[in-house]
Write an enzyme that holds these catalytic residues in place. Structure first.
Site, PDB file in Angstrom:
ATOM      1  N   CYS A   1     -16.818  -8.240  13.345  1.00  0.00           N
ATOM      2  CA  CYS A   1     -15.945  -9.227  14.005  1.00  0.00           C
ATOM      3  C   CYS A   1     -15.217  -8.655  15.214  1.00  0.00           C
ATOM      4  CB  CYS A   1     -14.934  -9.808  13.024  1.00  0.00           C
ATOM      5  SG  CYS A   1     -13.719  -8.618  12.409  1.00  0.00           S
TER       6      CYS A   1
ATOM      7  N   ASP B   1      -3.259   1.027   7.210  1.00  0.00           N
ATOM      8  CA  ASP B   1      -2.313   0.832   6.109  1.00  0.00           C
ATOM      9  C   ASP B   1      -2.011  -0.638   5.872  1.00  0.00           C
ATOM     10  OD1 ASP B   1      -2.141   3.598   5.746  1.00  0.00           O
ATOM     11  OD2 ASP B   1      -0.585   3.771   7.279  1.00  0.00           O
TER      12      ASP B   1
ATOM     13  N   ASP C   1       0.863  -1.179   0.000  1.00  0.00           N
ATOM     14  CA  ASP C   1       0.000   0.000   0.000  1.00  0.00           C
ATOM     15  C   ASP C   1       0.898   1.226   0.000  1.00  0.00           C
ATOM     16  OD1 ASP C   1      -2.571   1.444   0.325  1.00  0.00           O
ATOM     17  OD2 ASP C   1      -1.723   1.997   2.268  1.00  0.00           O
TER      18      ASP C   1
ATOM     19  N   CYS D   1     -12.582  -5.157   5.791  1.00  0.00           N
ATOM     20  CA  CYS D   1     -11.845  -5.829   6.865  1.00  0.00           C
ATOM     21  C   CYS D   1     -11.146  -7.057   6.280  1.00  0.00           C
ATOM     22  CB  CYS D   1     -12.794  -6.235   7.982  1.00  0.00           C
ATOM     23  SG  CYS D   1     -12.013  -7.238   9.268  1.00  0.00           S
TER      24      CYS D   1
ATOM     25  N   GLU E   1      -1.391  -1.146  -5.995  1.00  0.00           N
ATOM     26  CA  GLU E   1      -2.620  -0.523  -6.467  1.00  0.00           C
ATOM     27  C   GLU E   1      -2.306   0.445  -7.597  1.00  0.00           C
ATOM     28  OE1 GLU E   1      -6.552   1.694  -4.541  1.00  0.00           O
ATOM     29  OE2 GLU E   1      -4.729   1.386  -3.359  1.00  0.00           O
TER      30      GLU E   1
END
Length: 389
Positions: A350, A357, A192, A328, A276
Site C-alpha cells: 500500500c 511502535d 505496545d 501493516c 500483549e
C-alpha cells in the site's frame, strides 16, 4: 474483591525488639512444622494434622524449658505461622498435580534467621486495633506509629507486619471491598510495551521509559563495592548492606509509583485496554535482561488487571505470538520480521510509511477486537530517498 493497603510503620526501639522476638517465634514454629512433616514422610507415616501440630508445637512446647519463650508473643502469630506452613505444602502439592497456575513450586524450605524479609500476621482474633490517635495497637508489642497516606475504606480482616531488607517496617491490611464501576463513554486503546518507550498507545501517545535502575546504577555500584570491602560478620558490613538495600529499595519504590500512576490514569481514561502477553522470562535471559527487569512489565500489567476489575473496566491480553510488528495496520499485509533498529518502515503493497511502535499498538488493539483508529501510525517520508521523519 480483596485488596491490600500498605503503610509505613515507625516502631520505637523497644517495639522493634518485641517485633524481632515475634518474628523469631513465628520462624521457629514454621520450621518445626516443616520438620515434623519431613520426619513423618521419611518414616512412612501420614502427615500430621493441623490440630496435632498446634498442640505439640505450640501448646505443649510452651510448657517446656526449650520453648517456654513462645509464650512471650501473641498466640495468633504462632497459629498463623503454622497455617503458613500448611499453605506452603498445599501450594507445593497443587503445583505438582497441575491444579495451581503459575510457575512450579518447590517443596517448602526452612526459614533462616538472616532472611532479609520477615513478617507476622494478626487476624481479628488477636484483638489488634487502630487507636483514636492513629496508631496500630498490636498485642504484646504496643501502639506502633503509622504514616497514613490515605484512609481505609472498610474494617480490615487482618494485618501483616513486614520488615524488609532495608530495615523498614510496613503494615499490610487486607480489605474486602466491592467494585466501584466507572460509567462513562471512554475510548478503547491498545498498548505496545517496550524499552525505549515504556508504553506506546494506539492513539499515538508515547510514554518514555524512566529507566530507574539505569539512572541509579553508579550509586548502586559504589554501594556494592563498599559492601564487598567490609569484613564478613562485622557491624560495618551490616551498615554497608543496609545502605545498599535502601538504595535498591528507592529504585523499586520509584518504579512501583510510576506503574501505579500510569495504570490508574489508563484505567480512568479508557473503557478497554489491550496488551500483549510478553514472554518476560524468556526476554530476561537475553542481553536485554537488565533493561527488561528495569521496565517491570509484568507488575504493570498486573496492576492494570486488578484496577480494571475494581473499576469495571476491561483488560485483554493477546497471544505473544501475534505478529503485531510485522503486519501493516493500514492494509493488513504481513511484511515479515524486522530488526530492532528499524523504527519506521514502508508497507510495499500500500506504500504507507508506518511508525513501528504505534503500528504494533494498533495491531494489538485489533487483535483484541477493540475498535481503534490508526491515528498517528502513518508518517510521511522526507523525500525521494525513502527516509522518513
Amino acid at each position: 474483591m480483596r485488596l491490600r493497603y500498605n503503610f509505613r510503620l515507625y516502631p520505637t526501639p523497644g517495639q522493634q525488639t518485641a517485633l524481632a522476638r515475634a518474628f523469631g517465634c513465628a520462624r521457629v514454629v514454621f520450621n518445626d512444622a516443616i520438620a515434623a512433616r519431613r520426619d513423618a514422610h521419611a518414616e512412612g507415616r501420614p502427615a500430621p494434622k493441623a490440630g496435632e501440630l498446634s498442640k505439640r508445637l505450640i501448646t505443649d512446647a510452651k510448657k517446656t524449658a526449650e520453648r517456654s519463650w513462645l509464650g512471650e508473643v501473641s498466640a495468633v502469630v504462632l497459629q498463623q505461622a503454622l497455617r503458613d506452613s500448611e499453605q506452603a505444602y498445599r501450594n507445593f502439592f497443587g503445583s505438582l498435580c497441575g491444579k495451581r497456575k503459575g510457575h512450579r513450586m518447590g517443596a517448602p524450605k526452612f526459614k533462616a534467621r538472616r532472611d532479609r524479609r520477615q513478617s507476622i500476621r494478626f487476624t481479628i482474633n488477636a484483638r489488634w486495633s487502630i487507636t483514636s490517635g492513629g496508631k496500630l495497637r498490636l498485642p504484646k508489642i504496643g501502639d506502633v506509629p503509622v504514616k497514613w497516606s490515605r484512609g481505609l475504606p472498610s474494617v480490615p480482616s487482618s494485618v501483616t507486619v513486614i520488615k524488609d531488607a532495608a530495615g523498614r517496617y510496613f503494615a499490610s491490611f487486607v480489605i474486602d471491598t466491592d467494585p466501584d464501576a466507572i460509567i462513562d463513554s471512554a475510548p478503547e486503546v491498545g498498548i505496545d510495551l517496550g524499552l525505549k518507550y515504556f508504553a506506546v498507545m494506539s492513539d499515538g501517545t508515547k510514554i518514555t521509559a524512566p529507566k530507574f535502575l539505569r539512572m541509579a546504577e553508579k550509586k548502586l555500584k559504589r554501594a556494592q563495592r563498599a559492601l564487598s570491602g567490609k569484613e564478613k560478620g562485622s557491624k560495618n558490613r551490616e551498615k554497608a548492606r543496609l545502605r545498599l538495600a535502601r538504595a535498591h529499595a528507592r529504585v523499586a519504590d520509584a518504579r512501583r509509583e510510576f506503574h501505579h500512576q500510569l495504570s490508574t490514569q489508563l484505567i480512568r481514561e479508557n473503557q478497554a485496554i489491550a496488551v500483549e502477553d510478553l514472554a518476560v522470562n524468556g526476554l530476561a535471559r537475553t542481553r536485554l535482561a537488565k533493561s527488561v527487569h528495569d521496565a517491570g512489565w509484568s507488575a504493570f500489567v498486573a496492576m492494570l488487571e486488578y484496577k480494571a476489575a475494581l473499576y469495571g473496566r476491561k483488560v485483554i491480553r493477546i497471544g505473544r505470538f501475534e505478529p503485531t510488528s510485522q503486519v501493516c495496520s493500514n492494509c493488513g499485509v504481513k511484511d515479515g520480521p524486522k530488526p530492532l533498529h528499524v523504527r519506521v518502515w514502508q508497507c510495499q503493497p500500500c506504500g504507507v510509511w508506518l511508525d513501528r511502535d504505534i503500528n504494533a499498538a494498533v495491531n494489538v488493539a485489533k487483535a483484541a477486537g477493540l475498535a481503534v483508529t490508526a491515528c498517528g501510525v502513518h508518517v510521511r517520508p522526507t523525500g525521494e530517498g525513502g527516509r522518513a521523519r
